[in-house]
Design an enzyme around this catalytic site. Structure first.
Site, mmCIF file in Angstrom:
data_model
loop_
_atom_site.group_PDB
_atom_site.id
_atom_site.type_symbol
_atom_site.label_atom_id
_atom_site.label_comp_id
_atom_site.label_asym_id
_atom_site.label_seq_id
_atom_site.Cartn_x
_atom_site.Cartn_y
_atom_site.Cartn_z
ATOM 1 N N GLU A 108 0.781 -1.228 0.000
ATOM 2 C CA GLU A 108 0.000 0.000 0.000
ATOM 3 C C GLU A 108 0.819 1.290 0.000
ATOM 4 O OE1 GLU A 108 -3.266 0.180 -0.275
ATOM 5 O OE2 GLU A 108 -3.533 -1.989 -0.328
ATOM 6 N N SER A 374 -54.174 -32.535 3.876
ATOM 7 C CA SER A 374 -54.231 -33.740 4.731
ATOM 8 C C SER A 374 -53.076 -33.844 5.714
ATOM 9 C CB SER A 374 -54.258 -34.991 3.853
ATOM 10 O OG SER A 374 -55.423 -35.010 3.055
#
Length: 608
Positions: A108, A374
């Protein structure tokens, strides 16, 4: 008187020459440039003075707003999801590994210790590289500028923001030593997945303190800074490795590392201490658990650590089974599916809330109210068993009219007299309604409430056929009592919640509820549900071990269900469409039962 003669004017002497000024363009240009420099310097000075007055309040360096983070931990102890901003106690410069600092500087800002917050050399070098490649692949911002931007400014790019960034960088350089700037930067920078600061990232990705990071760990974390989401090792492991390799190359080029050391570091990759959960399907469970964590723990400004019941392996298998089922059902109009998996205590182990979390965050397992058909019948039959009926009891299967409503069997036939076993195994509607009317609908409603169903249940004849809407989670939870001896449960996904400095602030303590039936009746309903799979509508759900369950299909084939249990697990499946249109004759005994069988065959192997 003497006469004066006028004198004649003399012509100008030819010896006197006119003075001429010649125009010098070079000199004029120099003067113009000089004036422009003066005016430009003045304007820039005024601009800088003005922007200085517009800077953020730099006295509030340590008051950056943040939301409390929530980290979800799976049953295997590994974090699988997080929400909000995750921080940890700041690390001191002396504790930061040297390799990490070298990786940061090499990648960096190699001239960090030689510039004053702004590095013209780096900018010129970056411009040259970008011009040569024809694209922006390098930036010229220093670490101090990045810190100024992260601490005080918005991400929006503009000339004014760049000016403020430079001014703030100069202020930081004047106010702090270089080591202090590095420390502040590493304790504040974003590392992806909601983590801010080196300590939070170290614990999040490697489950250890930052001071114990090795060379590869350090290179990986530094590599994240360029694009935290893109190089996230959890989501994109290959890209993360490629980026980590580039950081190691940067260290070699900066003579902070030898090639041999770089190769050794790359060959000894660290294991990412995170659950390997592919895709985003687990986010349905994560959202559901996060909402409950907030409700259980109340407001807190501290980070929550939520220990859940989530089982990553079962989740993966559930997603695979559902995906396979959706592919098969696509030609029959099936557009959505949901699934929940519980244990006998009510712990939710896996949850699929839909076809794609990315496309729809609506959770069809917990939020969708659908007709179970059901699949609700076992509650009616257990209520009848509690009232003294037996599986061998006879019930009439003849035409029935209640008011203006006349129920019909699925196949349209009548069988005169059938046993309760035959009625449930063949999922006959008319005998079920007649049974419900004989014992009284309220008995079924009361039992449903005891089993944990909280949705509205209308006291109408169609109650027995599952005409009322329920969620998949609450109906599947009701089936848990059929598997554990009759004891109702409340489904839960959180074991406990902790916050730093306070320890456990919530602990799940499920109350022991009384059985909803005697053990004889529970054994009877279990045998009935086993027969459904052995010889009834649930044949497609058969697996190699004992299993019990029930199919469900709503009117017009809008919903298809199968809920069942085997061994330690109870699982419920729903198929349908969000627009509630009919599917192409998809029944609960078809595709849902097949999906259930596919899942349960593999799930039992996982849990045994």
């Amino acid at each position: 008187m003497a006469t004066i003669k006028p004198q004649k004017k003399r012509p100008p002497s030819s010896s006197k020459k006119k003075t001429q000024i010649k125009f010098n363009p070079t000199r004029a240009f120099i003067r113009l440039v000089f004036l422009l420099l003066i005016w430009g310097t003045g304007v820039v000075g005024i601009l800088l003075v003005y922007e200085t007055t517009q800077l953020p309040d730099i006295s509030k360096l340590n008051l950056k707003p943040r939301s409390a983070g929530t980290r979800l931990i799976a049953s295997n102890g590994v974090e699988f999801a997080s929400f909000g901003d995750l921080y940890r106690k700041p690390i001191l410069f002396e504790k930061i590994p040297k390799n990490l600092i070298n990786a940061l500087l090499a990648t960096e800002d190699r001239r960090f210790y030689n510039h004053f917050g702004f590095d013209p050399i780096s900018i010129i070098r970056a411009m040259a590289v970008n011009l040569r490649t024809g694209s922006i692949i390098q930036g010229g911002s220093t670490l101090t500028q990045q810190l100024a931007k992260n601490l005080f400014l918005t991400p929006r790019r503009s000339f004014r923001r760049k000016v403020q960034e430079l001014l703030l960088a100069f202020w930081l350089e004047l106010s702090f030593k270089k080591d202090q700037i590095l420390t502040i930067y590493l304790n504040r920078v974003y590392f992806g997945s909601g983590t801010y600061g080196l300590q939070a990232a170290s614990h999040h990705y490697f489950n250890k303190s930052a001071e114990f990071l090795n060379l590869y760990d350090s290179a990986l974390l530094v590599g994240l800074l360029k694009a935290p989401s893109r190089y996230n090792p959890i989501v994109n492991p290959r890209l993360a490795q490629k980026r980590t390799s580039q950081v190691l190359v940067n260290m070699v080029n900066a003579e902070l590392l030898t090639q041999i050391e770089a190769d050794l570091a790359f060959d000894s990759k660290s294991i990412i201490a995170r659950a390997i959960v592919r895709g985003s399907g687990h986010r349905y469970f994560a959202d559901w658990a996060r909402d409950r964590a907030v409700a259980y723990s109340g407001y807190t400004a501290k980070d929550r650590k939520v220990y859940t019941t989530f089982n990553p392996k079962l989740q993966q298998q559930a997603e695979k089974s559902i995906a396979a089922g959706l592919r098969l059902g696509s030609k029959k109009g099936v557009q959505q599916a949901a699934m929940v998996v519980l244990d006998k205590k009510g712990a939710v182990l896996a949850m699929v809330g839909g076809k794609s979390y990315t496309n729809s965050q609506f959770n069809r397992a917990t939020q969708a109210l659908r007709q179970p058909g059901s699949a609700l019948k076992p509650i009616v039959y257990l209520a009848a068993l509690n009232e003294g009926y037996k599986p061998s009891s006879i019930i009439s299967d003849t035409p029935l009219t209640i008011g203006s409503w006349s129920p019909k069997n699925f196949d349209g036939r009548f069988r005169k007299n059938v046993t309760l076993t035959e009625a449930l195994v063949m999922s006959l509607n008319v005998p079920t309604v007649r049974l419900s009317e004989r014992i009284g609908r309220q008995h079924s409603i009361n039992l449903a409430r005891k089993l944990g169903i909280t949705s509205e249940l209308k006291n109408e004849p169609s109650l027995a056929l599952g005409a009322n809407e329920v969620t998949l989670l609450e109906l599947t939870s009701a089936y848990v009592a059929f598997s554990n001896g009759g004891y109702p449960i409340s489904p839960y996904g959180i074991e406990n919640i902790t916050v730093p400095g306070e320890g456990i602030i919530y602990k799940n303590q499920a109350a022991n509820q009384p059985s909803v039936a005697k053990i004889e009746q529970i054994e009877m309903i279990h045998e009935l549900l086993s027969d459904v799979i052995r010889s009834g509508t649930g044949k497609n759900a058969a697996i190699e071990t004992d299993a019990a369950g029930k199919t469900g299909t709503s009117q017009g084939y809008r919903d298809a269900w199968f809920i069942g249990y085997s061994g330690k697990l109870i699982a419920g499946i729903w198929l349908g469409r969000d627009d509630s249109k009919s599917m192409a004759k998809v029944t609960g005994g078809g595709l849902p039962a097949e999906i259930w069988s596919n899942f349960m065959q593999k799930a039992t192997a996982i849990t045994n």
